[in-house]
Scaffold this motif. Structure first.
Motif, PDB file in Angstrom:
ATOM      1  N   THR A 146       0.805  -1.222   0.000  1.00 24.79           N
ATOM      2  CA  THR A 146       0.000   0.000   0.000  1.00 24.79           C
ATOM      3  C   THR A 146       0.841   1.277   0.000  1.00 24.79           C
ATOM      4  N   GLY A 147       2.126   1.163   0.277  1.00 22.72           N
ATOM      5  CA  GLY A 147       2.965   2.352   0.289  1.00 22.72           C
ATOM      6  C   GLY A 147       4.389   2.040   0.688  1.00 22.72           C
ATOM      7  N   VAL A 148       5.215   3.070   0.622  1.00 21.28           N
ATOM      8  CA  VAL A 148       6.616   2.989   1.027  1.00 21.28           C
ATOM      9  C   VAL A 148       6.752   3.748   2.341  1.00 21.28           C
ATOM     10  N   ILE A 149       7.276   3.092   3.344  1.00 26.73           N
ATOM     11  CA  ILE A 149       7.449   3.731   4.655  1.00 26.73           C
ATOM     12  C   ILE A 149       8.757   4.519   4.700  1.00 26.73           C
ATOM     13  N   GLY A 150       9.810   3.949   4.186  1.00 17.70           N
ATOM     14  CA  GLY A 150      11.079   4.654   4.227  1.00 17.70           C
ATOM     15  C   GLY A 150      12.214   3.831   3.665  1.00 17.70           C
ATOM     16  N   ILE A 151      13.349   4.498   3.568  1.00 21.37           N
ATOM     17  CA  ILE A 151      14.590   3.862   3.138  1.00 21.37           C
ATOM     18  C   ILE A 151      15.574   4.049   4.285  1.00 21.37           C
ATOM     19  N   TYR A 152      16.136   2.957   4.756  1.00 17.60           N
ATOM     20  CA  TYR A 152      16.957   2.957   5.960  1.00 17.60           C
ATOM     21  C   TYR A 152      18.341   2.405   5.633  1.00 17.60           C
ATOM     22  N   LEU A 153      19.360   2.923   6.293  1.00 15.12           N
ATOM     23  CA  LEU A 153      20.715   2.404   6.156  1.00 15.12           C
ATOM     24  C   LEU A 153      21.167   1.941   7.527  1.00 15.12           C
ATOM     25  N   PHE A 154      21.639   0.709   7.594  1.00 16.48           N
ATOM     26  CA  PHE A 154      22.015   0.108   8.875  1.00 16.48           C
ATOM     27  C   PHE A 154      23.268  -0.734   8.667  1.00 16.48           C
ATOM     28  N   THR A 155      24.227  -0.603   9.563  1.00 16.04           N
ATOM     29  CA  THR A 155      25.411  -1.459   9.535  1.00 16.04           C
ATOM     30  C   THR A 155      25.299  -2.452  10.677  1.00 16.04           C
ATOM     31  N   GLY A 156      25.299  -3.730  10.324  1.00 18.67           N
ATOM     32  CA  GLY A 156      25.149  -4.794  11.304  1.00 18.67           C
ATOM     33  C   GLY A 156      26.434  -5.063  12.068  1.00 18.67           C
ATOM     34  N   GLN A 182      20.912  -1.476   2.994  1.00 19.29           N
ATOM     35  CA  GLN A 182      19.968  -0.432   2.640  1.00 19.29           C
ATOM     36  C   GLN A 182      18.610  -1.113   2.530  1.00 19.29           C
ATOM     37  N   ARG A 183      17.714  -0.764   3.456  1.00 18.45           N
ATOM     38  CA  ARG A 183      16.399  -1.402   3.555  1.00 18.45           C
ATOM     39  C   ARG A 183      15.329  -0.465   3.012  1.00 18.45           C
ATOM     40  N   ILE A 184      14.547  -0.981   2.084  1.00 18.38           N
ATOM     41  CA  ILE A 184      13.373  -0.273   1.602  1.00 18.38           C
ATOM     42  C   ILE A 184      12.191  -0.950   2.283  1.00 18.38           C
ATOM     43  N   CYS A 185      11.469  -0.182   3.079  1.00 16.86           N
ATOM     44  CA  CYS A 185      10.397  -0.742   3.896  1.00 16.86           C
ATOM     45  C   CYS A 185       9.041  -0.343   3.320  1.00 16.86           C
ATOM     46  N   PHE A 186       8.187  -1.342   3.138  1.00 16.77           N
ATOM     47  CA  PHE A 186       6.865  -1.166   2.559  1.00 16.77           C
ATOM     48  C   PHE A 186       5.778  -1.391   3.600  1.00 16.77           C
ATOM     49  N   ALA A 187       4.647  -0.729   3.399  1.00 14.20           N
ATOM     50  CA  ALA A 187       3.428  -1.008   4.165  1.00 14.20           C
ATOM     51  C   ALA A 187       2.575  -1.954   3.329  1.00 14.20           C
ATOM     52  N   ALA A 188       1.841  -2.839   4.011  1.00 14.30           N
ATOM     53  CA  ALA A 188       1.007  -3.797   3.281  1.00 14.30           C
ATOM     54  C   ALA A 188      -0.189  -4.219   4.117  1.00 14.30           C
ATOM     55  N   ASN A 189      -1.217  -4.655   3.417  1.00 19.50           N
ATOM     56  CA  ASN A 189      -2.395  -5.250   4.046  1.00 19.50           C
ATOM     57  C   ASN A 189      -2.367  -6.752   3.834  1.00 19.50           C
ATOM     58  N   PRO A 190      -2.756  -7.532   4.844  1.00 19.35           N
ATOM     59  CA  PRO A 190      -2.823  -8.982   4.646  1.00 19.35           C
ATOM     60  C   PRO A 190      -4.000  -9.322   3.728  1.00 19.35           C
ATOM     61  N   ILE A 191      -3.780 -10.247   2.815  1.00 16.40           N
ATOM     62  CA  ILE A 191      -4.830 -10.653   1.876  1.00 16.40           C
ATOM     63  C   ILE A 191      -5.271 -12.095   2.121  1.00 16.40           C
ATOM     64  N   LYS A 192      -4.317 -13.023   2.065  1.00 12.86           N
ATOM     65  CA  LYS A 192      -4.673 -14.449   2.193  1.00 12.86           C
ATOM     66  C   LYS A 192      -3.534 -15.221   2.839  1.00 12.86           C
ATOM     67  N   HIS A 193      -3.888 -16.050   3.811  1.00  9.67           N
ATOM     68  CA  HIS A 193      -2.919 -16.910   4.469  1.00  9.67           C
ATOM     69  C   HIS A 193      -2.951 -18.287   3.832  1.00  9.67           C
ATOM     70  N   HIS A 194      -1.776 -18.875   3.660  1.00 16.18           N
ATOM     71  CA  HIS A 194      -1.618 -20.232   3.119  1.00 16.18           C
ATOM     72  C   HIS A 194      -0.986 -21.094   4.216  1.00 16.18           C
ATOM     73  N   LEU A 242       3.392   3.937  12.057  1.00 18.31           N
ATOM     74  CA  LEU A 242       2.368   4.443  12.971  1.00 18.31           C
ATOM     75  C   LEU A 242       2.267   5.972  12.935  1.00 18.31           C
ATOM     76  N   ALA A 243       3.371   6.651  12.637  1.00 21.57           N
ATOM     77  CA  ALA A 243       3.372   8.106  12.537  1.00 21.57           C
ATOM     78  C   ALA A 243       2.797   8.594  11.204  1.00 21.57           C
ATOM     79  N   GLY A 244       2.446   7.639  10.337  1.00 16.17           N
ATOM     80  CA  GLY A 244       1.836   8.011   9.056  1.00 16.17           C
ATOM     81  C   GLY A 244       2.823   8.342   7.959  1.00 16.17           C
ATOM     82  N   HIS A 245       4.070   7.957   8.153  1.00 12.20           N
ATOM     83  CA  HIS A 245       5.090   8.203   7.126  1.00 12.20           C
ATOM     84  C   HIS A 245       4.978   7.137   6.038  1.00 12.20           C
ATOM     85  N   ILE A 246       3.954   7.275   5.222  1.00 10.29           N
ATOM     86  CA  ILE A 246       3.705   6.305   4.153  1.00 10.29           C
ATOM     87  C   ILE A 246       3.586   7.083   2.846  1.00 10.29           C
ATOM     88  N   TYR A 247       4.449   6.737   1.913  1.00  4.54           N
ATOM     89  CA  TYR A 247       4.524   7.431   0.642  1.00  4.54           C
ATOM     90  C   TYR A 247       3.973   6.534  -0.458  1.00  4.54           C
TER      91      TYR A 247
END
Length: 145
Positions: free
Chosen positions: A64-74, A81-93, A133-138
């Protein structure tokens, strides 16, 4: 030497205040993460997010949208570089086998997740949820595959 971060995708799937999380084994330790994984060759970011979510949780989702792009060193010294998406559940298998190393998919509230902080795979988990949760959805159209 050129800097080459690993490109990964993650998906925040929320249903009635609960978030779809993955219990997995990493470095001989049980950890929690969002459905997430690496971008594969010739794969779009959107396709990667859908694939990883299905492989790790047995859930089909609708992005449903893009939440953000994050950079993290483990701890391993690798940068992600993580691209994080928002999504709705549709169907469980429920009979679909999960990826190797995945123990289970679980639904947790933010408060429940906080109590399990010692089991997080990385701190991006809460960053992504809090941004959601803060509504940062693009719009998904910001991704140009």
């Amino acid at each position: 030497m050129r800097f080459l971060p690993h490109v990964t995708v993650a998906t925040i799937v929320e249903d009635q205040g609960r978030f779809l999380m993955v219990e997995e084994i990493k470095n001989n330790r049980k950890v929690l993460n969002q459905p997430a994984g690496h971008l594969e060759r010739n794969e779009t970011l959107l396709a990667a997010a859908l694939r990883e979510t299905l492989e790790e949780t047995a859930w089909d989702v609708e992005l449903t949208g893009v939440i953000g792009i994050y950079l993290f060193t483990g701890d391993n010294g690798i940068s992600y570089q993580r691209i994080c998406f928002a999504a709705n559940p549709i169907k469980h298998h429920p009979d679909k086998p999960l990826d190797d190393g995945i123990i289970n998919a679980v639904w947790l509230t933010r408060d429940e997740l906080i109590t399990k902080r010692d089991h997080w795979r990385n701190p991006m988990i809460l960053n992504c949820i809090d941004d959601y949760l803060a509504g940062h959805i693009y719009p998904l159209s910001v991704i140009r595959d």
